[in-house]
Design a protein around this motif. Structure first.
Motif, mmCIF file in Angstrom:
data_model
loop_
_atom_site.group_PDB
_atom_site.id
_atom_site.type_symbol
_atom_site.label_atom_id
_atom_site.label_comp_id
_atom_site.label_asym_id
_atom_site.label_seq_id
_atom_site.Cartn_x
_atom_site.Cartn_y
_atom_site.Cartn_z
ATOM 1 N N VAL A 145 -9.243 33.282 34.588
ATOM 2 C CA VAL A 145 -8.181 33.685 33.403
ATOM 3 C C VAL A 145 -7.159 32.607 32.778
ATOM 4 C CG1 VAL A 145 -8.452 36.404 33.820
ATOM 5 C CG2 VAL A 145 -6.945 35.059 35.507
ATOM 6 N N GLN A 146 -6.955 31.462 33.859
ATOM 7 C CA GLN A 146 -5.639 30.702 34.035
ATOM 8 C C GLN A 146 -6.063 29.543 32.504
ATOM 9 O OE1 GLN A 146 -4.619 28.990 37.223
ATOM 10 N NE2 GLN A 146 -2.998 30.128 37.913
ATOM 11 N N CYS A 147 -8.339 30.079 32.881
ATOM 12 C CA CYS A 147 -8.347 29.033 31.807
ATOM 13 C C CYS A 147 -8.273 29.714 30.768
ATOM 14 C CB CYS A 147 -10.400 28.689 32.064
ATOM 15 S SG CYS A 147 -10.799 27.810 31.329
ATOM 16 N N GLU A 148 -9.135 30.397 30.427
ATOM 17 C CA GLU A 148 -9.328 31.171 28.876
ATOM 18 C C GLU A 148 -7.563 31.214 28.709
ATOM 19 O OE1 GLU A 148 -10.272 35.223 27.530
ATOM 20 O OE2 GLU A 148 -10.844 34.712 29.490
ATOM 21 N N LEU A 149 -6.283 32.057 29.249
ATOM 22 C CA LEU A 149 -4.959 31.572 28.416
ATOM 23 C C LEU A 149 -5.095 29.860 27.935
ATOM 24 C CD1 LEU A 149 -2.008 32.287 28.012
ATOM 25 C CD2 LEU A 149 -1.627 32.162 30.103
ATOM 26 N N HIS A 150 -4.934 29.276 28.427
ATOM 27 C CA HIS A 150 -5.064 27.326 28.111
ATOM 28 C C HIS A 150 -5.485 27.898 27.019
ATOM 29 C CE1 HIS A 150 -2.750 27.190 31.932
ATOM 30 N NE2 HIS A 150 -3.243 26.271 32.921
ATOM 31 N N LEU A 151 -7.064 27.978 27.253
ATOM 32 C CA LEU A 151 -7.487 27.495 25.912
ATOM 33 C C LEU A 151 -7.298 27.981 25.016
ATOM 34 C CD1 LEU A 151 -10.470 26.398 24.993
ATOM 35 C CD2 LEU A 151 -11.255 28.494 25.261
ATOM 36 N N LEU A 152 -7.104 29.258 25.091
ATOM 37 C CA LEU A 152 -6.443 30.185 24.329
ATOM 38 C C LEU A 152 -4.874 29.555 22.885
ATOM 39 C CD1 LEU A 152 -6.720 33.445 25.167
ATOM 40 C CD2 LEU A 152 -8.341 32.064 23.103
ATOM 41 N N GLN A 153 -3.892 28.806 24.090
ATOM 42 C CA GLN A 153 -2.797 28.168 23.442
ATOM 43 C C GLN A 153 -3.422 26.580 23.196
ATOM 44 O OE1 GLN A 153 -0.439 28.687 27.363
ATOM 45 N NE2 GLN A 153 -0.001 30.587 26.586
ATOM 46 N N GLY A 154 -4.543 26.883 23.676
ATOM 47 C CA GLY A 154 -4.681 24.776 22.870
ATOM 48 C C GLY A 154 -4.510 24.181 24.273
ATOM 49 N N ARG A 155 -4.558 23.874 25.121
ATOM 50 C CA ARG A 155 -3.869 23.064 26.513
ATOM 51 C C ARG A 155 -5.009 22.948 26.760
ATOM 52 N NH1 ARG A 155 -0.029 26.340 29.949
ATOM 53 N NH2 ARG A 155 0.458 23.962 30.824
ATOM 54 N N GLY A 185 -18.257 25.113 27.646
ATOM 55 C CA GLY A 185 -18.946 25.202 26.577
ATOM 56 C C GLY A 185 -18.096 24.897 25.258
ATOM 57 N N VAL A 186 -17.721 26.375 25.149
ATOM 58 C CA VAL A 186 -16.665 26.594 23.817
ATOM 59 C C VAL A 186 -15.064 25.574 23.791
ATOM 60 C CG1 VAL A 186 -14.669 27.187 22.464
ATOM 61 C CG2 VAL A 186 -16.554 29.332 23.626
ATOM 62 N N LEU A 187 -15.036 24.970 24.696
ATOM 63 C CA LEU A 187 -14.322 23.321 24.872
ATOM 64 C C LEU A 187 -14.801 22.588 24.919
ATOM 65 C CD1 LEU A 187 -11.286 23.106 27.469
ATOM 66 C CD2 LEU A 187 -12.644 20.598 26.648
ATOM 67 N N ALA A 188 -16.436 22.370 25.358
ATOM 68 C CA ALA A 188 -16.508 20.997 25.215
ATOM 69 C C ALA A 188 -17.768 20.901 23.538
ATOM 70 C CB ALA A 188 -17.893 20.816 25.702
ATOM 71 N N THR A 189 -17.260 21.775 22.996
ATOM 72 C CA THR A 189 -18.114 21.991 21.112
ATOM 73 C C THR A 189 -17.265 22.024 20.249
ATOM 74 O OG1 THR A 189 -20.126 23.739 21.387
ATOM 75 C CG2 THR A 189 -18.716 23.652 19.623
ATOM 76 N N ASN A 190 -15.758 21.616 20.344
ATOM 77 C CA ASN A 190 -14.546 21.482 19.686
ATOM 78 C C ASN A 190 -13.874 20.513 19.820
ATOM 79 O OD1 ASN A 190 -14.245 23.827 18.709
ATOM 80 N ND2 ASN A 190 -13.065 25.284 20.362
ATOM 81 N N THR A 191 -14.334 19.516 20.928
ATOM 82 C CA THR A 191 -13.895 18.578 21.579
ATOM 83 C C THR A 191 -15.389 17.309 20.826
ATOM 84 O OG1 THR A 191 -14.314 18.322 24.096
ATOM 85 C CG2 THR A 191 -12.368 19.109 23.030
ATOM 86 N N ARG A 192 -16.009 18.236 20.463
ATOM 87 C CA ARG A 192 -17.386 17.043 20.611
ATOM 88 C C ARG A 192 -18.192 16.445 21.399
ATOM 89 N NH1 ARG A 192 -15.991 14.428 14.235
ATOM 90 N NH2 ARG A 192 -15.268 16.222 13.442
#
Length: 610
Positions: free
Chosen positions: A515-525, A551-558
């Motif tokens: 859940v820390q990962c998900e919070l960071h991801l939603l906050q753009g960190r 996967g979402v994070l990697a897609t957003n950073t290409r």
């Protein structure tokens, strides 16, 4: 004669279901007249005044077994004559006449030894609710005995008795006297009469050819029963009146002529009646369901199985009210109430009362746990489920389906390990397989470690460090799902506070990192998000949500290769996660892999990939 008062019936088991309709009184007996004048009872020594007895005709049904029928030609006529002689003997003091309702053949043989099991067989054959007395006739003993214990046996305070035939070597006049004595002796036991040592008479433990009649106190005791029956067998207030009058008579039956276990049993029965909430049977246990009630309950079950639960509950309610101590009825009443009105306070009260009466019944505790789950009282539900598990563990023959039911409820409370353990107790059941499949999905979704006994070999040191005690597991899983819901609805600030509290409670759990990962991801960190999700995968490689977020994070950073790896892993673990398919389609756009992905999607969902 041995009255059978010490026999204790075995507790009823699990779901043999039955039904109610108000029990009508079919006895042809004349009810005591309300206009009858008050008069001194037959035993003036007790100092009390009782209503005079009205004339009564008692209906008698008789069964003769094969051996008795072979020994006694024209046995129906012979028994009818016996009833006539018995009526002449008691018409004066008790105003009773015996009438033969029917005479029937009884398909049984063998009456050597104790007659108590024979009485039990007669009760099972014919409950006799529509008559006053059911008599079973069995073969004569090979050697004549003057012991009343050998001549017959009755269910004290019941309506059944068994009589042996009389040896043909006994002279006719003596045999007729003996037959009447034995019949009246056993009939008197059904009204609660005790053996009387002095003076000798019909209630003597040993037959005396020179004596007959009931003593004054026995006559008073019989009169108490005649005034109260047959209503006292089906109506609690009538039974309480009978018990009160019976106790008053017993108070005067003190001394060597009456003292013994029979008197103690009757006194104990009167006390149980005083505190009872339902009509008691002859052994002091709650009155058994009658054949019409059993038929009604069968109809209730059929209604419930047909999906007509409301009608079933309505039909069952009179039966539930009339038989609060019948385990089968109360189990069904609790079950129907839980499924129809789970939020009603009366439903929980009903089920809790049933648990107090039947504390060893696991399904009752499971139904109460379901109520708590409906209300979001997870800790209380968990306590009820653990109590149900103890009940099941105490049963050597517990039904596997109950273990499967328990497993499903544990999983609903998010107690994953306990759900898996319960499902393992019911192998081969589809319900158990479903629980195990869903439990594995939950483990992957929230990154719970593998079970230590799940067949994956001995736990690694890292696994042991991340393991959560099963008693705390439900709270952890529920909180993870709650936090994810908050994050998905945009309540990041509330979610952040709860993640902090969760990290303090479970500092080494990969579920917290998830859940820390998900919070960071939603906050753009992105960097702390990647770090947290990678910690999750280090503890549990098949944590599907961590793969999806990476996967979402990697897609957003290409980072296309990394994105494809994580998204393919999501689809391999949970092919129904459509968001992974859609993200992967973006990654494969412009490549030959997109066509293959579309084919796979079509095979999986039977439709085209958008």
């Amino acid at each position: 004669m041995n009255s059978g008062s010490q026999r204790t019936p075995r507790g009823l088991r699990h779901f043999a279901l039955v039904v109610l309709g108000l029990l009508s009184l079919h006895c042809a007996s004349v009810e005591p007249s309300r206009e009858a004048p008050r008069a001194r009872g037959p035993d003036a020594a007790d100092g009390s005044s009782s209503p005079a007895l009205a004339s009564r005709t008692l209906r008698v049904r008789v069964y003769a077994d094969a051996e008795h029928r072979a020994q006694v030609p024209h046995w129906e006529r012979a028994f009818k004559d016996r009833l006539l002689r018995a009526s002449e003997a008691v018409q004066g003091p008790l105003r009773v006449t015996f009438a033969l309702e029917s005479a029937r053949a009884w398909d049984r043989r063998g009456s050597e030894g104790s007659l108590e099991p024979v009485v039990g067989a007669l009760e099972a054959l014919d409950a006799g609710e529509d008559v006053d007395l059911v008599v079973g006739l069995v073969s004569a003993p090979s050697v004549f005995s003057e012991s009343q214990h050998e001549l017959g046996f009755a269910r004290v305070l019941g309506r059944h008795c068994v009589l042996r035939g009389i040896n043909a070597t006994v002279p006719v006049e003596a045999r007729q006297h003996l037959e009447v004595s034995a019949l009246l002796h056993e009939w008197a036991h059904t009204l609660g009469a005790l053996h009387v040592r002095e003076p000798p008479g019909w209630m003597s433990p040993k037959y005396d050819a020179a004596r007959s009649g009931f003593d004054a106190r026995t006559t008073a005791l019989l009169a108490a029963g005649l005034r109260s029956l047959p209503r006292a067998r089906v109506e609690l207030e009538a039974q309480r009146r009978w018990a009160h009058e019976l106790k008053a008579v017993l108070a005067g039956m003190v001394g060597p002529a009456w003292d013994g276990p029979e008197r103690d049993f009757l006194l104990a029965w009167t006390e149980r009646v005083r505190g009872a909430h339902a009509v008691l049977g002859p052994e002091g246990a709650p009155r058994a369901l009658t054949p019409p009630e059993r038929q009604r309950l069968a109809e209730v079950i059929a209604l419930e199985k047909a999906g007509r639960a409301e009608l079933a509950a309505e039909a069952l309610e009179p039966l539930a009210q009339g038989h609060p101590h019948d385990e089968r009825v109360q189990l069904l009443a609790c079950y129907l109430a839980v499924h129809l009105t789970p939020a009603s306070p009366s439903t929980q009260e009903r089920c809790e009362r049933a648990i107090a009466r039947f504390p060893d019944e696991p399904s009752l505790r499971m139904n109460v746990a379901l109520l708590h789950l409906h209300a979001g009282r997870f800790d209380t539900a968990q306590d009820s489920l653990l109590a149900a598990r103890r009940n099941l563990e105490a049963q050597a023959d517990a039904e596997p389906s109950l273990w499967a039911d328990l497993a499903g409820l544990f999983l609903r409370a998010r107690c994953v390990t306990w759900a898996e353990e319960a499902a393992a107790r019911a192998p081969g059941l589809a319900a158990s397989a479903t629980v195990l499949e869903q439990a594995l999905r939950v483990r992957r979704q929230v990154a719970l470690p593998e079970r230590s006994d799940a067949g994956a070999g001995p736990p690694q040191p890292a696994d042991s460090a991340h393991r959560v005690d099963p008693s705390r597991e439900g709270a952890l899983v529920r909180e993870v799902f709650d936090i994810e819901s908050l994050l998905h609805t945009g309540s990041s600030r509330t979610a952040s506070a709860r993640i902090t509290a969760l990290a303090q409670a479970f500092p080494r759990s990969p579920s917290v990192a998830l859940v820390q990962c998900e919070l960071h991801l939603l906050q753009g960190r992105l960097v702390p998000a990647r770090s947290a999700c990678e910690r999750v995968l280090a503890a549990r490689e098949d944590a599907v949500q961590a793969h999806l977020m990476l996967g979402v994070l990697a897609t957003n950073t290409r980072a296309h290769t990394r994105a494809r790896t994580h998204l393919e892993r999501v689809i391999a673990l949970e092919p129904t996660r459509t968001e992974a398919w859609h993200l992967l389609a973006r990654e494969y756009r412009g490549t030959k892999h997109l066509g293959l992905l579309k084919t796979r999607y079509r095979e999986q969902f039977a439709r085209e990939l958008p």
